[in-house]
Design a protein around this motif. Structure first.
Motif, PDB file in Angstrom:
ATOM      1  N   GLU A 172       0.882  -1.172   0.000  1.00  0.00           N
ATOM      2  CA  GLU A 172       0.000   0.000   0.000  1.00  0.00           C
ATOM      3  C   GLU A 172       0.921   1.223   0.000  1.00  0.00           C
ATOM      4  O   GLU A 172       2.144   1.066   0.020  1.00  0.00           O
ATOM      5  N   ARG A 177       3.439  -4.333   2.642  1.00  0.00           N
ATOM      6  CA  ARG A 177       2.667  -5.330   1.899  1.00  0.00           C
ATOM      7  C   ARG A 177       1.277  -5.439   2.520  1.00  0.00           C
ATOM      8  O   ARG A 177       1.135  -5.497   3.741  1.00  0.00           O
ATOM      9  N   GLY A 179      -3.054  -6.946   2.190  1.00  0.00           N
ATOM     10  CA  GLY A 179      -3.898  -8.037   1.705  1.00  0.00           C
ATOM     11  C   GLY A 179      -3.368  -9.413   2.066  1.00  0.00           C
ATOM     12  O   GLY A 179      -3.589 -10.377   1.342  1.00  0.00           O
ATOM     13  N   ALA A 181      -3.631 -10.900   5.486  1.00  0.00           N
ATOM     14  CA  ALA A 181      -4.528 -11.568   6.438  1.00  0.00           C
ATOM     15  C   ALA A 181      -5.971 -11.428   5.985  1.00  0.00           C
ATOM     16  O   ALA A 181      -6.512 -10.329   5.998  1.00  0.00           O
ATOM     17  N   VAL A 261       2.461  -0.588  12.366  1.00  0.00           N
ATOM     18  CA  VAL A 261       1.653  -1.479  11.521  1.00  0.00           C
ATOM     19  C   VAL A 261       1.463  -2.845  12.199  1.00  0.00           C
ATOM     20  O   VAL A 261       0.372  -3.415  12.175  1.00  0.00           O
ATOM     21  N   ILE A 309      -2.443  -3.924  13.041  1.00  0.00           N
ATOM     22  CA  ILE A 309      -2.998  -5.269  12.841  1.00  0.00           C
ATOM     23  C   ILE A 309      -3.369  -5.937  14.167  1.00  0.00           C
ATOM     24  O   ILE A 309      -4.262  -6.772  14.204  1.00  0.00           O
ATOM     25  N   ASN A 313      -7.439  -6.968  14.360  1.00  0.00           N
ATOM     26  CA  ASN A 313      -7.740  -8.394  14.538  1.00  0.00           C
ATOM     27  C   ASN A 313      -6.896  -8.920  15.699  1.00  0.00           C
ATOM     28  O   ASN A 313      -5.818  -9.464  15.487  1.00  0.00           O
ATOM     29  N   ARG A 334     -15.056 -10.014  12.062  1.00  0.00           N
ATOM     30  CA  ARG A 334     -14.080 -10.106  10.970  1.00  0.00           C
ATOM     31  C   ARG A 334     -14.650  -9.456   9.704  1.00  0.00           C
ATOM     32  O   ARG A 334     -15.871  -9.376   9.531  1.00  0.00           O
ATOM     33  N   ILE A 335     -13.761  -9.038   8.828  1.00  0.00           N
ATOM     34  CA  ILE A 335     -14.159  -8.471   7.540  1.00  0.00           C
ATOM     35  C   ILE A 335     -13.253  -9.065   6.457  1.00  0.00           C
ATOM     36  O   ILE A 335     -12.118  -9.436   6.738  1.00  0.00           O
ATOM     37  N   LEU A 370      -5.985   4.755  -0.342  1.00  0.00           N
ATOM     38  CA  LEU A 370      -6.558   3.414  -0.460  1.00  0.00           C
ATOM     39  C   LEU A 370      -8.056   3.542  -0.682  1.00  0.00           C
ATOM     40  O   LEU A 370      -8.728   4.247   0.082  1.00  0.00           O
ATOM     41  N   PHE A 383     -17.573  -4.247  10.338  1.00  0.00           N
ATOM     42  CA  PHE A 383     -16.733  -3.107   9.965  1.00  0.00           C
ATOM     43  C   PHE A 383     -16.757  -2.006  11.034  1.00  0.00           C
ATOM     44  O   PHE A 383     -15.716  -1.547  11.502  1.00  0.00           O
ATOM     45  N   VAL A 386     -14.978  -2.923  14.311  1.00  0.00           N
ATOM     46  CA  VAL A 386     -13.505  -2.898  14.191  1.00  0.00           C
ATOM     47  C   VAL A 386     -13.018  -1.449  14.226  1.00  0.00           C
ATOM     48  O   VAL A 386     -12.082  -1.098  14.952  1.00  0.00           O
ATOM     49  N   ILE A 407      -4.274   4.685  11.131  1.00  0.00           N
ATOM     50  CA  ILE A 407      -5.491   5.245  10.520  1.00  0.00           C
ATOM     51  C   ILE A 407      -6.299   6.129  11.462  1.00  0.00           C
ATOM     52  O   ILE A 407      -7.292   6.713  11.064  1.00  0.00           O
ATOM     53  N   VAL A 438      -4.196   9.573   7.808  1.00  0.00           N
ATOM     54  CA  VAL A 438      -5.207   9.073   6.864  1.00  0.00           C
ATOM     55  C   VAL A 438      -6.473   9.884   7.052  1.00  0.00           C
ATOM     56  O   VAL A 438      -6.952  10.042   8.175  1.00  0.00           O
TER      57      VAL A 438
HETATM   58  C1  HEM Z   1      -5.270   3.863   4.400  1.00  0.00           C
HETATM   59  C2  HEM Z   1      -5.761   3.058   5.314  1.00  0.00           C
HETATM   60  C3  HEM Z   1      -5.170   1.726   5.674  1.00  0.00           C
HETATM   61  C4  HEM Z   1      -3.915   1.245   5.468  1.00  0.00           C
HETATM   62  C5  HEM Z   1      -2.732   1.928   4.825  1.00  0.00           C
HETATM   63  C6  HEM Z   1      -3.900  -0.104   5.994  1.00  0.00           C
HETATM   64  C7  HEM Z   1      -2.789  -0.935   5.982  1.00  0.00           C
HETATM   65  C8  HEM Z   1      -2.776  -2.238   6.417  1.00  0.00           C
HETATM   66  C9  HEM Z   1      -1.646  -3.115   6.353  1.00  0.00           C
HETATM   67  C10 HEM Z   1      -0.265  -2.745   5.792  1.00  0.00           C
HETATM   68  C11 HEM Z   1      -2.012  -4.310   6.861  1.00  0.00           C
HETATM   69  C12 HEM Z   1      -1.127  -5.549   7.017  1.00  0.00           C
HETATM   70  C13 HEM Z   1      -1.310  -6.506   5.850  1.00  0.00           C
HETATM   71  C14 HEM Z   1      -2.279  -7.609   6.108  1.00  0.00           C
HETATM   72  O1  HEM Z   1      -2.308  -8.151   7.217  1.00  0.00           O
HETATM   73  O2  HEM Z   1      -3.050  -7.919   5.185  1.00  0.00           O
HETATM   74  C15 HEM Z   1      -3.412  -4.192   7.258  1.00  0.00           C
HETATM   75  C16 HEM Z   1      -4.165  -5.192   7.830  1.00  0.00           C
HETATM   76  C17 HEM Z   1      -5.472  -5.039   8.246  1.00  0.00           C
HETATM   77  N1  HEM Z   1      -6.229  -3.893   8.209  1.00  0.00           N
HETATM   78 FE1  HEM Z   1      -5.655  -2.128   7.455  1.00  0.00          FE
HETATM   79  N2  HEM Z   1      -5.127  -0.392   6.519  1.00  0.00           N
HETATM   80  C18 HEM Z   1      -5.941   0.700   6.340  1.00  0.00           C
HETATM   81  C19 HEM Z   1      -7.248   0.825   6.713  1.00  0.00           C
HETATM   82  C20 HEM Z   1      -7.964  -0.122   7.406  1.00  0.00           C
HETATM   83  C21 HEM Z   1      -9.320   0.051   7.882  1.00  0.00           C
HETATM   84  C22 HEM Z   1     -10.180   1.292   7.697  1.00  0.00           C
HETATM   85  C23 HEM Z   1      -9.658  -1.117   8.505  1.00  0.00           C
HETATM   86  C24 HEM Z   1     -10.960  -1.475   9.188  1.00  0.00           C
HETATM   87  C25 HEM Z   1     -11.611  -0.658   9.964  1.00  0.00           C
HETATM   88  C26 HEM Z   1      -8.530  -2.014   8.396  1.00  0.00           C
HETATM   89  C27 HEM Z   1      -8.505  -3.300   8.873  1.00  0.00           C
HETATM   90  C28 HEM Z   1      -7.462  -4.177   8.714  1.00  0.00           C
HETATM   91  C29 HEM Z   1      -7.533  -5.563   9.098  1.00  0.00           C
HETATM   92  C30 HEM Z   1      -8.732  -6.300   9.684  1.00  0.00           C
HETATM   93  C31 HEM Z   1      -6.282  -6.110   8.801  1.00  0.00           C
HETATM   94  C32 HEM Z   1      -5.840  -7.553   9.005  1.00  0.00           C
HETATM   95  C33 HEM Z   1      -5.335  -7.748  10.407  1.00  0.00           C
HETATM   96  C34 HEM Z   1      -5.046  -9.206  10.693  1.00  0.00           C
HETATM   97  O3  HEM Z   1      -5.919 -10.029  10.413  1.00  0.00           O
HETATM   98  O4  HEM Z   1      -3.966  -9.484  11.213  1.00  0.00           O
HETATM   99  N3  HEM Z   1      -7.528  -1.373   7.744  1.00  0.00           N
HETATM  100  N4  HEM Z   1      -3.834  -2.908   6.992  1.00  0.00           N
END
Ligand code: HEM
Length: 460
Positions: A172, A177, A179, A181, A261, A309, A313, A334-335, A370, A383, A386, A407, A438
């Protein structure tokens, strides 16, 4: 594919719910409104659309695309002239959308993120009735133009065409990296969600069938799902300037950012590759989603409690009195994330070390971020939960004024400076946070029916 997925109606589900279409590099999210008096034409057009099913999407390489899916706001379903008994039976979160004062507050859409400042989706802007999600290997704009030509004849108007970009290595814009989890529907230990956490009519994590609006009289919403779309603008320079100020070397800056992160830029989870170990750049580490927190890092010494993260979650930690209960709690919130980045990267390789070198260079196109998109069966419980209870909660896991460092909206609260806490053996280092990295530029709550339900619109 797992057992439960096989029981799902894959020929009816819109493909994006179960698949990310990662092999199709180009994507556009086209926001549409329906002109008054054109409901019947619009329904006929929608019914004729060749929508991509989960069954088609599962064949990926053999299916060159384009892939197309569609979802609707509640105002959109109204504009299509659906039965009022069905319309009135949708849940309040979806009916109201994200712009009411109360919801904007709970989502943290305040100050410069408030709906009146948005580029689209605000009450004073053109209404968004439908969102077309289009994906292709190439020439995505001609794909959209072709669909939109027919759509225009049927009374649709394009409100906005949200462009997306694919950054190297699935990063991102901050350079991490993304997407990795994702929950799957079915029986993957520790990472499964009940089908009813995503699809209406199926058993959810409470063992209850997820509410199907209009049922049993109408089958329109059966197997459908809700989507949340949010345009989240990222201040990449602000983020890395702040990280740079936290230490004397590039390595210090990258480590600090990774602590915010919860993963290294490569994607490797901090809980397995601690801050002192550095960023392992192997495929196995980058895609690793096989970890929990309670046993591995109860004190937050590897991955801080407040990391993005760990709070979006929390897995087996922090939400109840035992690891087992925590997993149960978390399984209800979860989402499935399907967002795509937009705008030009600060540096073409989207690498933190390049960003750190470019902090003083001109940045002629700073509009980047994003297009966050997620699916769930209950917007309020998933959603919004969370976002509100975990990410925006200043007291998450006993923190003191510590919202999501990535965020969150960092404000002074009850005399306490906003801070990101890094746990140490006997104490915690509190790092004062600047306002926010953000901000929200647009949002919509959507319902995505099955392909069969969209096709049935021609009959109503
Ligand atoms: C610009 C805004 C955001 C950025 C740059 C961002 C970035 C990231 C990154 C780098 C990861 C780690 C990669 C991964 O585990 O897939 C992640 C995971 C995640 N993000 Fe975000 N995110 C943003 C917004 C959000 C929002 C608005 C939500 C929900 C309210 C969210 C929920 C999650 C969840 C659920 C995970 C997976 C955590 C896990 O299962 O370990 N993110 N995000």
């Amino acid at each position: 594919m797992n057992n439960l997925t096989e029981e799902l109606p894959l020929h009816e589900l819109q493909g994006i719910v179960l698949h990310g279409y990662g092999h199709l590099y180009e994507a556009r999210f086209v926001l549409l409104s329906i002109r008054p008096g054109r409901a019947k034409d619009a329904r006929r057009f929608l019914a004729s659309l060749k929508l991509t099913t989960a069954a088609t999407a599962a064949r990926k390489a053999a299916e060159p695309g384009p892939f197309v899916n569609v979802a609707f706001t509640h105002r959109g379903l109204e504009a299509l002239g659906l039965d009022s008994a069905l319309l009135d039976n949708f849940p309040r979160d979806f009916v109201e959308g994200p712009t009411t004062e109360a919801r904007a507050r709970l989502l943290g859409d305040q100050g410069e993120s408030r709906p009146s400042e948005w580029l689209w989706g605000a009450p004073a802007k053109a209404p968004v009735h439908a969102v077309l999600l289009a994906y292709a290997h190439r020439d995505i704009d001609s794909v959209c133009d072709d669909v939109l030509r027919d759509a225009a004849d049927a009374g649709f108007e394009q409100v906005e065409r949200l462009e997306t970009i694919r950054l190297p290595r699935r990063q991102e814009h901050f350079g991490f990296r993304d997407g990795i989890a994702q929950p799957t529907i079915g029986a993957v230990p520790g990472n499964a969600v009940a089908a009813g956490e995503i699809l209406l009519g199926h058993k959810n994590a409470f063992g209850e069938p997820a509410h199907v609006p209009g049922a049993p009289k109408s089958a329109f919403a059966l197997n459908g799902t809700y989507a949340v779309l949010r345009q989240l603008e990222q201040d990449v320079r602000g983020f890395w300037s702040f990280c740079r100020a936290q230490g004397s070397s590039d390595g210090d800056a990258v480590r600090f950012a990774s602590q915010m992160v919860g993963r290294w830029p490569s994607g490797a989870p901090l809980v397995k590759h601690a801050p002192a170990d550095g960023d392992p750049r192997t495929d196995a580490a980058s895609n690793d989603n096989d970890f929990e927190y309670a046993m591995a890092d109860a004190k937050g010494l590897r991955c801080p409690f407040g990391a993005h993260i760990r709070r979006s979650n929390p897995r087996d930690w922090g939400t109840a009195s035992s690891a087992k209960e925590c997993r149960t709690v978390v399984s209800r919130h979860r989402i499935i994330r399907r967002g795509r980045a937009y705008g030009s990267p600060l540096c073409p390789d989207a690498e933190p070390l390049s960003y750190l070198k470019a902090l003083d260079a001109p940045d002629p196109r700073p509009n980047r971020g994003l297009h966050f998109l997620c699916f769930n069966a209950n917007i309020e419980q998933q959603f919004e939960f969370v976002q509100r209870q975990w990410c925006n909660n200043p007291k998450f896991a006993g923190l003191v004024n510590g919202v999501d460092p990535l965020i969150g909206d960092h404000r002074r609260l009850a005399g306490e400076e906003p801070a990101f806490s890094i746990q140490r053996e006997l104490t915690a280092e509190r790092v004062k946070m600047p306002a926010r990295f953000v901000r929200t530029r647009g949002a919509a709550y959507l319902f995505m029916p099955t392909v069969r339900a969209v096709a049935s619109l021609a009959e109503s």
